[in-house]
Scaffold this motif. Structure first.
Motif, PDB file in Angstrom:
ATOM      1  N   ASN A 216       0.820  -1.213   0.000  1.00  0.00           N
ATOM      2  CA  ASN A 216       0.000   0.000   0.000  1.00  0.00           C
ATOM      3  C   ASN A 216       0.857   1.268   0.000  1.00  0.00           C
ATOM      4  O   ASN A 216       0.334   2.372  -0.075  1.00  0.00           O
ATOM      5  CB  ASN A 216      -0.932   0.015   1.224  1.00  0.00           C
ATOM      6  N   GLN A 217       2.181   1.099   0.100  1.00  0.00           N
ATOM      7  CA  GLN A 217       3.090   2.247   0.193  1.00  0.00           C
ATOM      8  C   GLN A 217       3.571   2.677  -1.200  1.00  0.00           C
ATOM      9  O   GLN A 217       4.698   2.399  -1.601  1.00  0.00           O
ATOM     10  CB  GLN A 217       4.295   1.904   1.074  1.00  0.00           C
ATOM     11  N   SER A 218       2.706   3.372  -1.915  1.00  0.00           N
ATOM     12  CA  SER A 218       3.096   3.842  -3.249  1.00  0.00           C
ATOM     13  C   SER A 218       4.215   4.874  -3.180  1.00  0.00           C
ATOM     14  O   SER A 218       5.039   4.975  -4.097  1.00  0.00           O
ATOM     15  CB  SER A 218       1.880   4.443  -3.970  1.00  0.00           C
ATOM     16  N   SER A 219       4.280   5.635  -2.073  1.00  0.00           N
ATOM     17  CA  SER A 219       5.333   6.642  -1.908  1.00  0.00           C
ATOM     18  C   SER A 219       6.715   5.994  -1.809  1.00  0.00           C
ATOM     19  O   SER A 219       7.706   6.548  -2.285  1.00  0.00           O
ATOM     20  CB  SER A 219       5.072   7.484  -0.653  1.00  0.00           C
ATOM     21  N   VAL A 220       6.766   4.800  -1.199  1.00  0.00           N
ATOM     22  CA  VAL A 220       8.037   4.081  -1.053  1.00  0.00           C
ATOM     23  C   VAL A 220       8.544   3.621  -2.413  1.00  0.00           C
ATOM     24  O   VAL A 220       9.727   3.767  -2.736  1.00  0.00           O
ATOM     25  CB  VAL A 220       7.866   2.869  -0.099  1.00  0.00           C
ATOM     26  N   LEU A 221       7.639   3.087  -3.232  1.00  0.00           N
ATOM     27  CA  LEU A 221       8.029   2.634  -4.562  1.00  0.00           C
ATOM     28  C   LEU A 221       8.416   3.828  -5.447  1.00  0.00           C
ATOM     29  O   LEU A 221       9.345   3.742  -6.252  1.00  0.00           O
ATOM     30  CB  LEU A 221       6.889   1.844  -5.206  1.00  0.00           C
ATOM     31  N   ALA A 222       7.706   4.931  -5.269  1.00  0.00           N
ATOM     32  CA  ALA A 222       8.010   6.149  -6.031  1.00  0.00           C
ATOM     33  C   ALA A 222       9.424   6.637  -5.713  1.00  0.00           C
ATOM     34  O   ALA A 222      10.194   7.000  -6.609  1.00  0.00           O
ATOM     35  CB  ALA A 222       6.988   7.238  -5.708  1.00  0.00           C
ATOM     36  N   TYR A 223       9.757   6.611  -4.436  1.00  0.00           N
ATOM     37  CA  TYR A 223      11.104   7.028  -4.014  1.00  0.00           C
ATOM     38  C   TYR A 223      12.156   6.099  -4.620  1.00  0.00           C
ATOM     39  O   TYR A 223      13.192   6.558  -5.126  1.00  0.00           O
ATOM     40  CB  TYR A 223      11.208   7.010  -2.487  1.00  0.00           C
ATOM     41  N   ALA A 224      11.896   4.797  -4.583  1.00  0.00           N
ATOM     42  CA  ALA A 224      12.844   3.817  -5.123  1.00  0.00           C
ATOM     43  C   ALA A 224      13.084   4.045  -6.617  1.00  0.00           C
ATOM     44  O   ALA A 224      14.227   4.019  -7.090  1.00  0.00           O
ATOM     45  CB  ALA A 224      12.325   2.401  -4.886  1.00  0.00           C
ATOM     46  N   GLN A 225      12.009   4.282  -7.354  1.00  0.00           N
ATOM     47  CA  GLN A 225      12.122   4.484  -8.801  1.00  0.00           C
ATOM     48  C   GLN A 225      12.943   5.729  -9.127  1.00  0.00           C
ATOM     49  O   GLN A 225      13.822   5.704  -9.995  1.00  0.00           O
ATOM     50  CB  GLN A 225      10.717   4.610  -9.399  1.00  0.00           C
ATOM     51  N   GLU A 226      12.674   6.810  -8.418  1.00  0.00           N
ATOM     52  CA  GLU A 226      13.395   8.064  -8.690  1.00  0.00           C
ATOM     53  C   GLU A 226      14.836   8.011  -8.181  1.00  0.00           C
ATOM     54  O   GLU A 226      15.728   8.634  -8.759  1.00  0.00           O
ATOM     55  CB  GLU A 226      12.653   9.238  -8.060  1.00  0.00           C
ATOM     56  N   ARG A 227      15.050   7.254  -7.121  1.00  0.00           N
ATOM     57  CA  ARG A 227      16.423   7.104  -6.609  1.00  0.00           C
ATOM     58  C   ARG A 227      17.276   6.341  -7.615  1.00  0.00           C
ATOM     59  O   ARG A 227      18.467   6.632  -7.766  1.00  0.00           O
ATOM     60  CB  ARG A 227      16.409   6.369  -5.263  1.00  0.00           C
ATOM     61  N   PHE A 228      16.671   5.380  -8.279  1.00  0.00           N
ATOM     62  CA  PHE A 228      17.403   4.635  -9.297  1.00  0.00           C
ATOM     63  C   PHE A 228      17.778   5.549 -10.462  1.00  0.00           C
ATOM     64  O   PHE A 228      18.909   5.506 -10.958  1.00  0.00           O
ATOM     65  CB  PHE A 228      16.569   3.455  -9.816  1.00  0.00           C
ATOM     66  N   PHE A 229      16.833   6.379 -10.893  1.00  0.00           N
ATOM     67  CA  PHE A 229      17.127   7.308 -11.986  1.00  0.00           C
ATOM     68  C   PHE A 229      18.223   8.290 -11.575  1.00  0.00           C
ATOM     69  O   PHE A 229      19.089   8.656 -12.380  1.00  0.00           O
ATOM     70  CB  PHE A 229      15.860   8.070 -12.380  1.00  0.00           C
ATOM     71  N   SER A 230      18.220   8.697 -10.315  1.00  0.00           N
ATOM     72  CA  SER A 230      19.264   9.589  -9.794  1.00  0.00           C
ATOM     73  C   SER A 230      20.627   8.901  -9.828  1.00  0.00           C
ATOM     74  O   SER A 230      21.645   9.515 -10.161  1.00  0.00           O
ATOM     75  CB  SER A 230      18.915   9.997  -8.360  1.00  0.00           C
ATOM     76  N   ALA A 231      20.655   7.615  -9.486  1.00  0.00           N
ATOM     77  CA  ALA A 231      21.908   6.849  -9.511  1.00  0.00           C
ATOM     78  C   ALA A 231      22.489   6.810 -10.922  1.00  0.00           C
ATOM     79  O   ALA A 231      23.696   7.024 -11.121  1.00  0.00           O
ATOM     80  CB  ALA A 231      21.665   5.427  -9.006  1.00  0.00           C
ATOM     81  N   ILE A 232      21.635   6.555 -11.904  1.00  0.00           N
ATOM     82  CA  ILE A 232      22.082   6.533 -13.299  1.00  0.00           C
ATOM     83  C   ILE A 232      22.627   7.901 -13.702  1.00  0.00           C
ATOM     84  O   ILE A 232      23.662   8.023 -14.367  1.00  0.00           O
ATOM     85  CB  ILE A 232      20.926   6.130 -14.236  1.00  0.00           C
ATOM     86  N   SER A 233      21.930   8.957 -13.287  1.00  0.00           N
ATOM     87  CA  SER A 233      22.340  10.318 -13.643  1.00  0.00           C
ATOM     88  C   SER A 233      23.720  10.654 -13.096  1.00  0.00           C
ATOM     89  O   SER A 233      24.540  11.282 -13.778  1.00  0.00           O
ATOM     90  CB  SER A 233      21.314  11.327 -13.107  1.00  0.00           C
ATOM     91  N   TRP A 234      24.005  10.209 -11.882  1.00  0.00           N
ATOM     92  CA  TRP A 234      25.298  10.507 -11.261  1.00  0.00           C
ATOM     93  C   TRP A 234      26.457   9.803 -11.957  1.00  0.00           C
ATOM     94  O   TRP A 234      27.609  10.189 -11.803  1.00  0.00           O
ATOM     95  CB  TRP A 234      25.266  10.130  -9.773  1.00  0.00           C
ATOM     96  N   MET A 235      26.166   8.776 -12.726  1.00  0.00           N
ATOM     97  CA  MET A 235      27.235   8.060 -13.419  1.00  0.00           C
ATOM     98  C   MET A 235      27.925   8.917 -14.481  1.00  0.00           C
ATOM     99  O   MET A 235      28.991   8.578 -14.967  1.00  0.00           O
ATOM    100  CB  MET A 235      26.693   6.766 -14.027  1.00  0.00           C
ATOM    101  N   TYR A 236      27.317  10.052 -14.818  1.00  0.00           N
ATOM    102  CA  TYR A 236      27.953  10.990 -15.738  1.00  0.00           C
ATOM    103  C   TYR A 236      29.314  11.468 -15.196  1.00  0.00           C
ATOM    104  O   TYR A 236      30.166  11.920 -15.966  1.00  0.00           O
ATOM    105  CB  TYR A 236      27.055  12.220 -15.927  1.00  0.00           C
TER     106      TYR A 236
END
Length: 437
Positions: A216-236
């Motif tokens: 029921n924690q959609s906010s937790v999954l939302a954070y996980a998804q955006e954190r992953f995109f942030s990780a990819i971005s930092w690889m620059y």
């Protein structure tokens, strides 16, 4: 930095009884509250105790009052690394474009205006930061907006769709971790990039696990998804130019152990002297650092130990501060962080995380300004990682050093051979001159 202490008035009075004539106190603590009134300690000490009270902000000030000389020239000016600036600009664009796209998608859904306003606030904050060319803060605000937008989108999805999102996310994390194993760590920028990317992936896995326990924690999954995109971005930031260091596993292990010791020391100090302080998060980070040390994940160990130390420092240094002394103390922290960043920059080691936290601390205002102390502590700690590692010498430098060392060791023989060759040369010259005659 000279940190605040309590009971300054009583300590000055005790110093007077013991015959001291000059006392140094931290900048901004020259006034103390006595009931509803404010007491000027500097005037009180001069008129009532015959003591000269001076305010100091750092060790350089203390040394000046002890020796009469400024032993270290303070230089807080530095040029922002162009490569960092361009990379962070690209990173912020990625995150902010993602937020714009997310806004378009969720506006088609039935959502409350208050939710849109929260995202709009993040967008406005990011635009303001972009105008100031503060790209890290802009990226941070857009990241926050993306989480809010993603949470709204997930609330309107079916459970089966969310399960598929989790499955895809876990697969992407696994692929990225395999890719990270191939990255060479040669500079402090490489190390900090690896630290922050791995930390974000760890957070993603933790949040995914939490979501699987409670779907029921959609906010937790939302954070996980955006954190992953942030990780990819930092690889620059991988392969950003900079001075090379010896960053093998042994050196990383030693630096990690040193940081754990430093953070543990500060934690014990707070626990012993200031019982009742909410410091569980510090201990959790220390325990996590030890756990990563034991599993040989030294980069993750290092970042957790750094965070623990910075948080402990923020508590210790903030004790005794009030609304009057806070601005002076905050400015001294800013100068200290800027000084370390400037020193590193001159040495060819631009601290990408240290400068990012420094920028973010400067962007905070209102009630959030009190968090600036923590981010400036992060900036200080992340800007000094190079002190734990030896600079890597190029093969040409090593060859030159070997030749030079051989020459120094064989100096007597070189002189003998040189003298012999000189003698031969003089003799040959004499013979040739005689023949010409």
């Amino acid at each position: 930095i000279i940190g605040s202490v309590g009971g300054v008035k009583e300590k000055v009075e005790a110093a007077s009884k013991n015959g001291l004539k000059k006392i140094m106190i931290v900048q901004g603590t020259g006034k103390v509250k006595k009931g509803n009134q404010s007491l000027n300690l500097i005037n009180y000490s001069q008129n009532n105790l015959s003591i000269h009270l001076v305010e100091v902000t750092n060790l350089n000030d203390v040394l000046f009052h002890l020796t009469g000389k400024r032993l270290k020239k303070e230089n807080t000016s530095f040029q922002i690394n162009k490569e960092y600036q361009e990379t962070m600009k690209a990173l912020s664009r990625l995150l902010c474009d993602r937020m714009d796209q997310a806004l378009i998608e969720i506006k088609q859904l039935s959502i409350e205006e208050s939710q849109l306003n929260k995202i709009a606030t993040k967008k406005n904050q990011s635009l303001l930061s972009l105008k100031k060319k503060d790209y890290y803060s802009a990226a941070s605000f857009c990241f926050g907006g993306n989480i809010l937008a993603k949470e709204i989108a997930y609330t309107n999805k079916e459970p089966t769709q969310l399960d598929q999102e989790v499955k895809n996310l876990k697969r992407k994390v696994s692929l990225l971790e395999k890719r990270l194993q191939k990255e060479k760590i040669e500079t402090i920028s490489d190390l900090q990039t690896m630290m922050i990317v791995k930390e974000r992936l760890d957070e993603v896995k933790e949040k995914v696990s939490d979501f699987e326990k409670n779907k029921n924690q959609s906010s937790v999954l939302a954070y996980a998804q955006e954190r992953f995109f942030s990780a990819i971005s930092w690889m620059y930031f991988f392969k950003m130019e900079g001075k090379r260091f010896v960053l093998d596993k042994n050196q990383l292990k030693k630096s990690c152990m040193n940081k754990i010791s430093e953070s543990e020391e500060r934690y014990q100090y707070i626990e012993l002297i200031f019982r009742g302080f909410p410091i569980n998060s510090i201990k959790e980070k220390i325990n996590l650092a030890v756990q990563k040390l034991n599993s040989q994940q030294y980069d993750l160990c290092l970042i957790k130990a750094v965070q623990a130390k910075a948080e402990a420092n923020a508590i210790i240094n903030s004790l005794g501060l009030d609304n009057e002394s806070f601005p002076v103390f905050l400015e001294s922290k800013r100068k200290a962080a800027a000084g370390v960043i400037a020193e590193n920059s001159r040495e060819g080691v631009f601290p990408i995380l240290g400068y990012s936290y420094y920028q973010y601390a400067n962007s905070l205002s209102g009630e959030e300004k009190y968090q600036s102390i923590l981010y400036l502590e992060y900036a200080l700690e992340m800007s000094e990682l190079d002190i734990y590692f030896k600079e890597e010498k190029s093969p040409l430098f090593i060859q030159e050093k070997v030749v030079w060392d051989w020459m120094k060791l064989n100096n007597w023989w070189l002189c003998l051979i040189g003298g012999y060759l000189l003698g031969v040369g003089v003799t040959l010259a004499a013979v040739l001159i005689r023949r010409k005659r």
